[in-house]
Write an enzyme that holds these catalytic residues in place. Structure first.
Site, PDB file in Angstrom:
ATOM      1  N   LEU A 214      -0.659  40.872  12.044  1.00  0.00           N
ATOM      2  CA  LEU A 214      -0.178  42.428  11.589  1.00  0.00           C
ATOM      3  C   LEU A 214       0.404  43.164  12.923  1.00  0.00           C
ATOM      4  O   LEU A 214      -0.138  42.903  13.235  1.00  0.00           O
ATOM      5  CB  LEU A 214      -1.697  42.778  10.553  1.00  0.00           C
ATOM      6  CG  LEU A 214      -1.694  42.810   8.758  1.00  0.00           C
ATOM      7  CD1 LEU A 214      -3.393  43.528   8.979  1.00  0.00           C
ATOM      8  CD2 LEU A 214      -0.581  42.311   7.937  1.00  0.00           C
ATOM      9  N   ASP A 215       0.715  43.819  12.935  1.00  0.00           N
ATOM     10  CA  ASP A 215       1.747  44.365  14.062  1.00  0.00           C
ATOM     11  C   ASP A 215       0.134  45.659  14.219  1.00  0.00           C
ATOM     12  O   ASP A 215      -0.973  45.884  13.734  1.00  0.00           O
ATOM     13  CB  ASP A 215       2.588  45.204  13.510  1.00  0.00           C
ATOM     14  CG  ASP A 215       3.642  44.581  12.718  1.00  0.00           C
ATOM     15  OD1 ASP A 215       3.809  43.503  13.150  1.00  0.00           O
ATOM     16  OD2 ASP A 215       4.356  45.321  12.397  1.00  0.00           O
ATOM     17  N   ARG A 216      -0.001  46.087  15.548  1.00  0.00           N
ATOM     18  CA  ARG A 216      -0.652  46.634  15.859  1.00  0.00           C
ATOM     19  C   ARG A 216      -0.512  48.127  15.639  1.00  0.00           C
ATOM     20  O   ARG A 216      -2.301  48.492  15.193  1.00  0.00           O
ATOM     21  CB  ARG A 216      -0.223  46.466  17.824  1.00  0.00           C
ATOM     22  CG  ARG A 216      -1.579  47.861  18.163  1.00  0.00           C
ATOM     23  CD  ARG A 216      -0.903  47.670  20.102  1.00  0.00           C
ATOM     24  NE  ARG A 216      -1.632  48.505  20.511  1.00  0.00           N
ATOM     25  CZ  ARG A 216      -1.630  49.461  20.637  1.00  0.00           C
ATOM     26  NH1 ARG A 216      -1.026  50.392  19.430  1.00  0.00           N
ATOM     27  NH2 ARG A 216      -2.734  50.434  21.652  1.00  0.00           N
TER      28      ARG A 216
END
Length: 487
Positions: A241-243
Site C-alpha cells: 500500500l502507498d505510504r
C-alpha cells in the site's frame, strides 16, 4: 337643561351614524358574498396547522425533511457469500446482506435503519407501490426478512456508516529496529487476523510499507521485530500500500504461504493448481477500496482498462506512473479497475468504490486522476493541478430531488483540521476497506504436495476469508460531513 338636551342630541346622532355604518357594512358583505368573495379584513388570513401533540398553531406548515442522501450497495452477488459460513443457511435476507457488507458497523445501527423504514430496494420497473427517490430511480421499502435475489441493489442512508471520531490521532510511534513494549502493543492492536499462514493488519496512513536502510519505522521492519508470535522469522509483505494510504495489509508468515500469496496478487485469479476448490477460491479473490475524489465520474459505474507506463522526470531521479500512449515504443503494463459511485456529490467531491483487477504501482491513483478525470482528495502527486483550483471552503450544493441549493451543516464537536476534506491540506483519501482471499492455511498441504486432500480437521473451515477495515479518522470525518446533510 339646554346642556342635557345638547348631549342627548349628540348621542342620538352618534347612534344613528353607527347604525348607518353597520348597514353599509352588511350591504357590502352581502354584495361580496353574492359575488363569491368573502372579505372581512384587510389583513390576510393565516393558516392553522396542527402539530403532533394536537396543538393548533397559526402559520403555514413547515417544510418536510429533505431527501436523505443514500448509499448504494453493490448488486447482491448471490448465495453463498464469500467468507461467510453458510452450512446452516439456504438463503440470505436483506438485513443479513447489509450486515455482511457493513461488517465493521454495529448490528443495532443497521437494525434501527430497518425499523425506521429507511432502507430501499431498487426496482427494475416502476409499479404502483414504488417511490421516486431523488436519484431518479424507482425504489420501494424493503423488510429485514425479505430474501435477496441475485443482482438486487439496496440503497441505505449514509448515516448507517457514520462513526464516532477519536479525539487522538492514530499515529504510529517512531519505530526503531528494536521496538519497545508500547510500540509492540500498538502494532499488535493493528492485527485483525492471525493464523499459521498469514497476518492481516489495518495499516494507518503516513506509514511506509517497505523501508530502505535509513527508514526503521516501515511496516515490514516493525512487523519483523514485533509480530513474529513465536516464529523464527517475522512476517513478510505479500502486496503493498502507498505510504499515504491506509487499510488492509496482507503479510505471509511462512515461505510457502508467501510464495502462493504473491503469485495470487501478481495478477489476480491466475493462480492455478490441481485442487479445484483452491482455483475457485482464487477466482473469488478481490480487494475493494473506498476513495473520495474531486468531482464525479460521468458514469456511475464502469470498467477502466488503461495500460500504465513509467516515465522519468527531468531531475533524472523521480519516477512517475502515467497512462501509456498508443505508440508501442515505450514498455507498459496492463491495468484494469472496476469502479462504482457510492453516493451523491458533497462539497464538490464524490465517494467511489474501486476494485483493482490487476496490481500495478499507483494504479488506482492514476486511473482516478487521468482516466476518470477525478483525482483522489489529498493526492497531490497526480492531482496537483485540480487541487490548485479546488476551493476548500464550504460551498452550496444542489438537493438531488428538488434542485434547490442548500449548505453543508458541520457536525458538532468535530475537528476539521485532522486532514479531512475541509482541512487546508487534506490527507490522501484512499482506504483498502475489504479483502477476500483463499484460506491458504486450509489448502497449504495440498498445494505443497504433502497431501492429496484437505485435512479432515480443516474441512469445516471456509474456503474464503473476508476482512473489512474501518476508515482512518480523517476519512471518517469526511464521511460524517456527507451524512450531515440529513435533516
Amino acid at each position: 337643561m339646554g346642556n342635557h338636551a345638547h348631549v342627548s342630541l349628540w348621542g342620538l346622532n352618534s347612534i344613528q351614524s353607527s347604525r348607518r355604518r353597520r348597514k353599509k357594512g352588511m350591504w357590502r358583505q352581502r354584495v361580496l358574498v353574492s359575488s363569491g368573495v368573502r372579505l372581512y379584513s384587510r389583513i390576510a388570513p393565516q393558516a392553522v396547522r396542527v402539530t403532533a401533540n394536537n396543538v393548533a398553531k397559526l402559520g403555514s406548515p413547515k417544510d418536510g425533511p429533505k431527501p436523505r442522501q443514500l448509499l448504494s450497495l453493490p448488486p447482491f452477488p448471490g448465495f453463498p457469500l464469500p467468507g461467510k459460513n453458510s452450512l446452516n443457511a439456504s438463503h440470505v435476507t436483506a438485513i443479513s446482506w447489509v450486515k455482511y457488507y457493513f461488517d465493521e458497523i454495529h448490528d443495532s445501527v443497521i437494525q434501527s435503519h430497518f425499523n425506521k423504514s429507511l432502507v430501499r430496494l431498487e426496482c427494475p420497473s416502476s409499479t404502483d407501490s414504488v417511490e421516486k427517490e431523488g436519484h431518479g430511480k424507482p425504489m420501494r421499502k424493503i423488510k429485514p426478512s425479505d430474501v435477496m435475489e441475485v443482482g438486487a441493489r439496496i440503497h441505505i442512508p449514509v448515516s448507517v456508516a457514520e462513526t464516532a471520531i477519536s479525539k487522538r490521532f492514530d499515529t504510529i510511534p517512531s519505530g526503531t529496529l528494536y521496538p519497545n513494549a508500547d510500540e509492540i502493543e500498538y502494532l499488535q492492536r493493528l492485527v485483525k487476523y492471525k493464523d499459521s499462514a498469514l497476518l492481516v493488519l489495518n495499516k494507518p496512513p503516513k506509514v511506509p510499507v517497505k523501508g530502505n536502510m535509513p527508514i526503521h519505522n516501515s511496516m515490514d521492519a516493525l512487523a519483523a521485530a514485533a509480530l513474529s508470535y513465536g516464529y523464527d522469522e517475522g512476517p513478510k509483505l505479500v502486496h503493498r500500500l502507498d505510504r499515504e494510504s491506509s487499510g488492509l495489509l496482507l503479510m505471509g508468515r511462512t515461505k510457502e504461504s508467501i510464495a502462493h500469496l504473491q503469485s495470487l496478487f501478481s495478477y489476480i485469479n491466475r493462480a492455478q493448481s490441481k485442487c479445484q476448490a483452491w482455483n475457485d477460491a482464487c477466482k473469488a479473490t478481490y480487494q475493494r477500496y473506498w476513495a473520495l475524489v474531486i468531482g464525479s465520474p460521468k458514469d456511475k459505474e464502469g470498467l477502466i482498462s488503461a495500460r500504465l507506463s513509467k516515465v522519468l522526470l527531468d531531475d533524472g531521479k523521480t519516477e512517475r506512473v502515467v497512462l501509456a500512449q498508443h505508440s508501442r515504443l515505450e514498455p507498459s503494463q496492463e491495468a484494469v479497475t472496476e469502479y462504482r459511485v457510492l453516493g451523491p456529490t458533497i462539497n464538490g467531491c464524490s465517494w467511489i468504490e474501486l476494485c483493482p483487477l490487476t496490481s500495478r504501482k499507483h494504479q488506482l491513483r492514476v486511473h482516478c486522476a487521468e482516466a476518470l478525470g477525478t483525482p483522489i482528495v489529498g493526492d497531490y502527486k497526480y492531482g496537483w493541478f485540480v487541487h490548485r483550483r479546488w476551493k476548500q471552503m464550504p460551498r452550496v450544493d444542489i438537493e438531488p430531488s428538488s434542485g434547490k441549493s442548500y449548505k453543508l451543516r458541520w457536525p458538532e464537536g468535530v475537528d476539521i483540521q485532522k486532514g479531512s476534506v475541509l482541512a487546508k491540506v487534506p490527507l490522501l483519501h484512499l482506504h483498502c476497506r475489504e479483502l477476500v482471499l483463499p484460506n491458504i492455511a486450509k489448502f497449504i498441504d495440498v498445494l505443497d504436495g504433502k497431501s492429496e486432500k484437505v485435512h479432515p480437521a480443516l474441512s469445516t473451515r471456509p474456503d474464503l476469508l473476508r476482512f473489512v477495515a474501518s476508515m482512518p479518522s480523517h476519512m471518517k470525518i469526511s464521511w460524517n460531513l456527507m451524512s450531515s446533510f440529513l435533516v
